[in-house]
Scaffold this motif. Structure first.
Motif, PDB file in Angstrom:
ATOM      1  N   GLY A 224      -0.159  -0.937   1.647  1.00 14.49           N
ATOM      2  CA  GLY A 224       0.640  -1.646   0.648  1.00 14.49           C
ATOM      3  C   GLY A 224       2.087  -1.184   0.588  1.00 14.49           C
ATOM      4  N   ALA A 225       2.796  -1.696  -0.420  1.00 15.72           N
ATOM      5  CA  ALA A 225       4.234  -1.452  -0.533  1.00 15.72           C
ATOM      6  C   ALA A 225       4.549   0.033  -0.606  1.00 15.72           C
ATOM      7  N   VAL A 226       3.901   0.741  -1.504  1.00 21.04           N
ATOM      8  CA  VAL A 226       4.179   2.165  -1.697  1.00 21.04           C
ATOM      9  C   VAL A 226       3.460   2.996  -0.632  1.00 21.04           C
ATOM     10  N   GLY A 227       2.146   2.771  -0.475  1.00 24.41           N
ATOM     11  CA  GLY A 227       1.332   3.602   0.414  1.00 24.41           C
ATOM     12  C   GLY A 227       1.818   3.595   1.849  1.00 24.41           C
TER      13      GLY A 227
ATOM     14  N   ALA B 231      -7.631   2.363   3.297  1.00 26.49           N
ATOM     15  CA  ALA B 231      -7.302   0.949   3.046  1.00 26.49           C
ATOM     16  C   ALA B 231      -8.565   0.109   3.175  1.00 26.49           C
ATOM     17  N   GLY B 232      -8.460  -1.133   2.721  1.00 27.15           N
ATOM     18  CA  GLY B 232      -9.628  -2.019   2.695  1.00 27.15           C
ATOM     19  C   GLY B 232      -9.702  -2.923   3.912  1.00 27.15           C
ATOM     20  N   GLY B 233     -10.633  -2.643   4.815  1.00 28.81           N
ATOM     21  CA  GLY B 233     -10.895  -3.530   5.949  1.00 28.81           C
ATOM     22  C   GLY B 233     -10.290  -3.049   7.254  1.00 28.81           C
TER      23      GLY B 233
ATOM     24  N   GLU C  59      -8.679  -4.625   9.669  1.00 26.28           N
ATOM     25  CA  GLU C  59      -7.367  -5.139  10.064  1.00 26.28           C
ATOM     26  C   GLU C  59      -6.250  -4.315   9.417  1.00 26.28           C
ATOM     27  N   LYS C  60      -6.408  -4.006   8.126  1.00 27.81           N
ATOM     28  CA  LYS C  60      -5.398  -3.186   7.444  1.00 27.81           C
ATOM     29  C   LYS C  60      -5.348  -1.793   8.071  1.00 27.81           C
ATOM     30  N   CYS C  61      -6.536  -1.225   8.387  1.00 34.41           N
ATOM     31  CA  CYS C  61      -6.560   0.120   8.981  1.00 34.41           C
ATOM     32  C   CYS C  61      -5.900   0.124  10.358  1.00 34.41           C
TER      33      CYS C  61
ATOM     34  N   ASP D 287     -11.425   2.964   6.378  1.00 33.00           N
ATOM     35  CA  ASP D 287     -11.770   1.711   5.701  1.00 33.00           C
ATOM     36  C   ASP D 287     -12.775   2.036   4.595  1.00 33.00           C
ATOM     37  N   TYR D 288     -12.293   2.055   3.346  1.00 33.98           N
ATOM     38  CA  TYR D 288     -13.193   2.456   2.248  1.00 33.98           C
ATOM     39  C   TYR D 288     -14.282   1.413   1.998  1.00 33.98           C
ATOM     40  N   LYS D 289     -14.079   0.211   2.545  1.00 37.68           N
ATOM     41  CA  LYS D 289     -15.100  -0.830   2.350  1.00 37.68           C
ATOM     42  C   LYS D 289     -16.258  -0.697   3.342  1.00 37.68           C
TER      43      LYS D 289
ATOM     44  N   GLU E  91      -2.158   9.348  -4.983  1.00 39.84           N
ATOM     45  CA  GLU E  91      -3.196   8.503  -5.599  1.00 39.84           C
ATOM     46  C   GLU E  91      -2.637   7.161  -6.077  1.00 39.84           C
ATOM     47  N   ASN E  92      -3.148   6.096  -5.492  1.00 39.04           N
ATOM     48  CA  ASN E  92      -2.748   4.756  -5.916  1.00 39.04           C
ATOM     49  C   ASN E  92      -3.887   3.970  -6.542  1.00 39.04           C
ATOM     50  N   VAL E  93      -5.135   4.479  -6.432  1.00 35.94           N
ATOM     51  CA  VAL E  93      -6.303   3.628  -6.690  1.00 35.94           C
ATOM     52  C   VAL E  93      -7.235   4.143  -7.785  1.00 35.94           C
TER      53      VAL E  93
ATOM     54  N   ALA F 296      -8.592   0.194 -11.775  1.00 37.41           N
ATOM     55  CA  ALA F 296      -8.978   0.041 -13.184  1.00 37.41           C
ATOM     56  C   ALA F 296      -8.083  -0.926 -13.964  1.00 37.41           C
ATOM     57  N   TYR F 297      -7.067  -1.503 -13.311  1.00 35.98           N
ATOM     58  CA  TYR F 297      -6.075  -2.265 -14.087  1.00 35.98           C
ATOM     59  C   TYR F 297      -6.648  -3.514 -14.754  1.00 35.98           C
ATOM     60  N   ASN F 298      -7.705  -4.065 -14.189  1.00 33.40           N
ATOM     61  CA  ASN F 298      -8.286  -5.282 -14.787  1.00 33.40           C
ATOM     62  C   ASN F 298      -9.612  -5.000 -15.479  1.00 33.40           C
TER      63      ASN F 298
ATOM     64  N   ILE G 118       6.191   8.501 -13.108  1.00 32.02           N
ATOM     65  CA  ILE G 118       6.677   7.124 -13.121  1.00 32.02           C
ATOM     66  C   ILE G 118       8.030   7.150 -12.436  1.00 32.02           C
ATOM     67  N   VAL G 119       8.272   6.190 -11.576  1.00 30.41           N
ATOM     68  CA  VAL G 119       9.499   6.209 -10.771  1.00 30.41           C
ATOM     69  C   VAL G 119      10.744   6.304 -11.647  1.00 30.41           C
ATOM     70  N   PHE G 120      10.659   5.767 -12.868  1.00 31.73           N
ATOM     71  CA  PHE G 120      11.824   5.820 -13.768  1.00 31.73           C
ATOM     72  C   PHE G 120      12.226   7.274 -14.084  1.00 31.73           C
TER      73      PHE G 120
ATOM     74  N   GLY H 162      -5.323  -9.005  -1.263  1.00 31.60           N
ATOM     75  CA  GLY H 162      -4.877 -10.162  -0.470  1.00 31.60           C
ATOM     76  C   GLY H 162      -3.502  -9.999   0.153  1.00 31.60           C
ATOM     77  N   ASN H 163      -2.812  -8.924  -0.157  1.00 33.76           N
ATOM     78  CA  ASN H 163      -1.464  -8.726   0.399  1.00 33.76           C
ATOM     79  C   ASN H 163      -1.479  -7.701   1.519  1.00 33.76           C
ATOM     80  N   LEU H 164      -0.498  -7.828   2.425  1.00 35.59           N
ATOM     81  CA  LEU H 164      -0.274  -6.804   3.454  1.00 35.59           C
ATOM     82  C   LEU H 164       1.211  -6.478   3.415  1.00 35.59           C
TER      83      LEU H 164
HETATM   84  N1  LIG Z   1       4.101   5.465 -10.846  1.00 38.83           N
HETATM   85  C1  LIG Z   1       5.006   4.548 -10.529  1.00 38.83           C
HETATM   86  O1  LIG Z   1       6.162   4.611 -10.936  1.00 38.83           O
HETATM   87  C2  LIG Z   1       4.609   3.401  -9.661  1.00 38.83           C
HETATM   88  C3  LIG Z   1       5.563   2.530  -9.117  1.00 38.83           C
HETATM   89  C4  LIG Z   1       5.131   1.521  -8.239  1.00 38.83           C
HETATM   90  C5  LIG Z   1       3.785   1.382  -7.953  1.00 38.83           C
HETATM   91  N2  LIG Z   1       2.894   2.220  -8.538  1.00 38.83           N
HETATM   92  C6  LIG Z   1       1.459   2.124  -8.246  1.00 38.83           C
HETATM   93  O2  LIG Z   1       1.299   2.252  -6.853  1.00 38.83           O
HETATM   94  C7  LIG Z   1       0.103   1.588  -6.449  1.00 38.83           C
HETATM   95  C8  LIG Z   1       0.424   0.682  -5.282  1.00 38.83           C
HETATM   96  O3  LIG Z   1       1.352  -0.305  -5.711  1.00 38.83           O
HETATM   97  P1  LIG Z   1       2.009  -1.288  -4.641  1.00 38.83           P
HETATM   98  O4  LIG Z   1       3.071  -2.042  -5.345  1.00 38.83           O
HETATM   99  O5  LIG Z   1       2.334  -0.533  -3.426  1.00 38.83           O
HETATM  100  O6  LIG Z   1       0.821  -2.302  -4.347  1.00 38.83           O
HETATM  101  P2  LIG Z   1       0.155  -2.604  -2.925  1.00 38.83           P
HETATM  102  O7  LIG Z   1      -0.436  -1.346  -2.427  1.00 38.83           O
HETATM  103  O8  LIG Z   1       1.135  -3.322  -2.079  1.00 38.83           O
HETATM  104  O9  LIG Z   1      -0.978  -3.637  -3.317  1.00 38.83           O
HETATM  105  C9  LIG Z   1      -2.097  -3.210  -4.044  1.00 38.83           C
HETATM  106  C10 LIG Z   1      -3.236  -2.806  -3.088  1.00 38.83           C
HETATM  107  O10 LIG Z   1      -4.156  -2.024  -3.833  1.00 38.83           O
HETATM  108  C11 LIG Z   1      -5.408  -2.099  -3.192  1.00 38.83           C
HETATM  109  N3  LIG Z   1      -6.459  -2.283  -4.199  1.00 38.83           N
HETATM  110  C12 LIG Z   1      -6.503  -3.235  -5.165  1.00 38.83           C
HETATM  111  N4  LIG Z   1      -7.628  -3.096  -5.898  1.00 38.83           N
HETATM  112  C13 LIG Z   1      -8.318  -2.052  -5.368  1.00 38.83           C
HETATM  113  C14 LIG Z   1      -9.547  -1.429  -5.674  1.00 38.83           C
HETATM  114  N5  LIG Z   1     -10.328  -1.850  -6.681  1.00 38.83           N
HETATM  115  N6  LIG Z   1      -9.945  -0.382  -4.908  1.00 38.83           N
HETATM  116  C15 LIG Z   1      -9.182   0.058  -3.891  1.00 38.83           C
HETATM  117  N7  LIG Z   1      -7.996  -0.499  -3.545  1.00 38.83           N
HETATM  118  C16 LIG Z   1      -7.571  -1.538  -4.283  1.00 38.83           C
HETATM  119  C17 LIG Z   1      -5.377  -3.294  -2.242  1.00 38.83           C
HETATM  120  O11 LIG Z   1      -5.348  -2.803  -0.926  1.00 38.83           O
HETATM  121  P3  LIG Z   1      -6.727  -2.695  -0.057  1.00 38.83           P
HETATM  122  O12 LIG Z   1      -6.921  -4.031   0.550  1.00 38.83           O
HETATM  123  O13 LIG Z   1      -6.427  -1.598   0.885  1.00 38.83           O
HETATM  124  O14 LIG Z   1      -7.831  -2.376  -1.031  1.00 38.83           O
HETATM  125  C18 LIG Z   1      -4.053  -3.962  -2.569  1.00 38.83           C
HETATM  126  O15 LIG Z   1      -3.492  -4.586  -1.451  1.00 38.83           O
HETATM  127  C19 LIG Z   1      -0.416   0.868  -7.691  1.00 38.83           C
HETATM  128  O16 LIG Z   1      -1.413   1.652  -8.299  1.00 38.83           O
HETATM  129  C20 LIG Z   1       0.814   0.806  -8.583  1.00 38.83           C
HETATM  130  O17 LIG Z   1       0.477   0.703  -9.940  1.00 38.83           O
HETATM  131  C21 LIG Z   1       3.279   3.212  -9.385  1.00 38.83           C
END
Ligand SMILES: NC(=O)c1ccc[n+]([C@@H]2O[C@H](COP(=O)([O-])OP(=O)(O)OC[C@H]3O[C@@H](n4cnc5c(N)ncnc54)[C@H](OP(=O)(O)O)[C@@H]3O)[C@@H](O)[C@H]2O)c1
Length: 335
Positions: free
Chosen positions: A158-161, A179-181, A183-185, A199-201, A222-224, A250-252, A277-279, A326-328
């Motif tokens: 993803g964007a950050v990872g 990562a999930g799947g 293709e992403k790996c 691939d955690y899936k 940690e993003n997840v 856990a966001y939803n 937090i990035v801020f 759904g995003n890459l």
């Molecule tokens: N602390 C801060 O200031 C800050 C700033 C920006 C972002 N963040 C956090 O950084 C993380 C990544 O953000 P991003 O913008 O880079 O998004 P991203 O990684 O581009 O997109 C989110 C990805 O999270 C994975 N995901 C979604 N639900 C999941 C689940 N239940 N289990 C495992 N993986 C799941 C999916 O990838 P897979 O297909 O690989 O599962 C999805 O593509 C988020 O937690 C976001 O809140 C924090």
């Protein structure tokens, strides 16, 4: 008046679970004229960020929630089309908190000028914008990786990872993604240059982590959260660091989230677990942007945007792609 229409997403109700189209009013309004000290931006791209889901919920957080009836908060980027602000002139490219709308009025707060000659506009809300800054400060300042250490990052494609693992490599670390799947790996290893990606899936997370990190884990970005955090906790090394950036699993959630079950690892391994937090690093943004830009120009840091069409009306559906994987790369909505 310009006579143009501003199409805007306003929060109508607080979502339960995944967001739905009915949670928003998506309406046409007359474009406003900038007042003294203000300017107006014609927005070209809106950043879709996992945190948006949290911003819609009531309750204590690091920023106040978006109010009912208010414009949905977002990082966006576009060109100034009218200005009464001494620091921003017509034609300037500007990124910042401009909201999910086609025409935004700003007084310059939380906005900064960007250079479209250096990188396309959408990258200034991606790798050179907030997500890039998050990866930079979260890994280097919170994770504090040292050469030769093993760094693991979840949501690795993803964007950050995707940037975290590449910066870890730049700093001489072993970078392992989760990562999930397949293709992403594959993308994470073959195109981004991580040493390994799990691939955690696939259902063998604990064993796969052990195989990919034979010397244990020194830094976990940690993003997840959830099961992935537990599997990583079980492999952390003595005096390891965990940079808690996000907990997207856990966001939803509509129910309280259990765990982590392996919290004991924090004690026995003397781990340092620090959320950020990035801020927190707002006064150092230029430093991050300079380094990220230099690494990108040198071909050491690949940045990828996943740009979706559909305008502001597509906002709810496109946002949900983040929570279903759904995003890459950096998810962006083109207006
Ligand atoms: N602390 C801060 O200031 C800050 C700033 C920006 C972002 N963040 C956090 O950084 C993380 C990544 O953000 P991003 O913008 O880079 O998004 P991203 O990684 O581009 O997109 C989110 C990805 O999270 C994975 N995901 C979604 N639900 C999941 C689940 N239940 N289990 C495992 N993986 C799941 C999916 O990838 P897979 O297909 O690989 O599962 C999805 O593509 C988020 O937690 C976001 O809140 C924090």
């Amino acid at each position: 008046m310009s006579g143009d229409i501003n199409r805007v997403v306003r929060l109508k109700s607080r979502p339960v679970g995944m967001v739905k189209r009915e949670d928003f009013d998506i309406v046409d309004e007359p474009v406003a004229e900038p007042g003294d000290g203000e300017f107006r931006v014609k927005v070209d791209y809106v950043s879709l960020d996992p945190a948006m889901r949290g911003w819609m919920s009531a309750g204590k957080s690091y920023v106040p929630p978006v109010g009912i009836g208010e414009t949905m908060r977002s990082f966006s980027v576009g060109l100034v089309e009218a200005s009464n602000h001494p620091g921003f002139k017509v034609g300037d490219a500007v990124a910042g908190l401009l909201g999910v709308q086609t025409h935004a009025i700003s007084n310059g707060e939380r906005c900064y000028k960007v250079d479209p000659a250096q990188a396309p506009l959408e990258r200034w809300i991606g790798g050179l914008g907030m997500p890039g800054q998050t990866a930079y400060f979260g890994l280097l300042e919170v994770g504090e990786p040292k050469e030769g250490e093993t760094v693991v990052v979840s949501a690795a494609s993803g964007a950050v990872g995707s940037l975290v693992g590449q910066i870890a490599r730049i700093k001489g670390c072993r970078a392992v993604g989760i990562a999930g799947g397949p293709e992403k790996c594959r993308y994470v290893v073959e195109e981004l240059g991580f040493d390994a990606c799990i691939d955690y899936k696939a259902g063998n997370l604990a064993d796969d982590l052990k195989a990919a990190c034979p010397d244990g884990i020194d830094v976990y970005f940690e993003n997840v959260g959830g099961e992935i955090l537990d599997a990583v906790l079980a492999r952390m090394n003595l005096f390891g660091r965990i940079a808690v950036c996000g907990l997207i699993s856990a966001y939803n959630s509509t129910e309280p989230v259990p765990g982590p079950y392996n919290f004991r690892s924090v004690l026995v391994n003397r781990l340092r677990v620090r959320g950020f937090i990035v801020f927190d690093f707002a006064d150092r943004i230029p430093e991050a942007v300079r380094h990220l830009g230099e690494w990108a120009a040198a071909g050491k840091l690949k940045m990828r945007e996943d740009v979706r069409d559909g305008g502001v009306d597509a906002f709810p559906d496109v946002l949900n792609l983040l929570y279903t994987g759904g995003n890459l790369g950096k998810l962006v909505l083109k207006l």
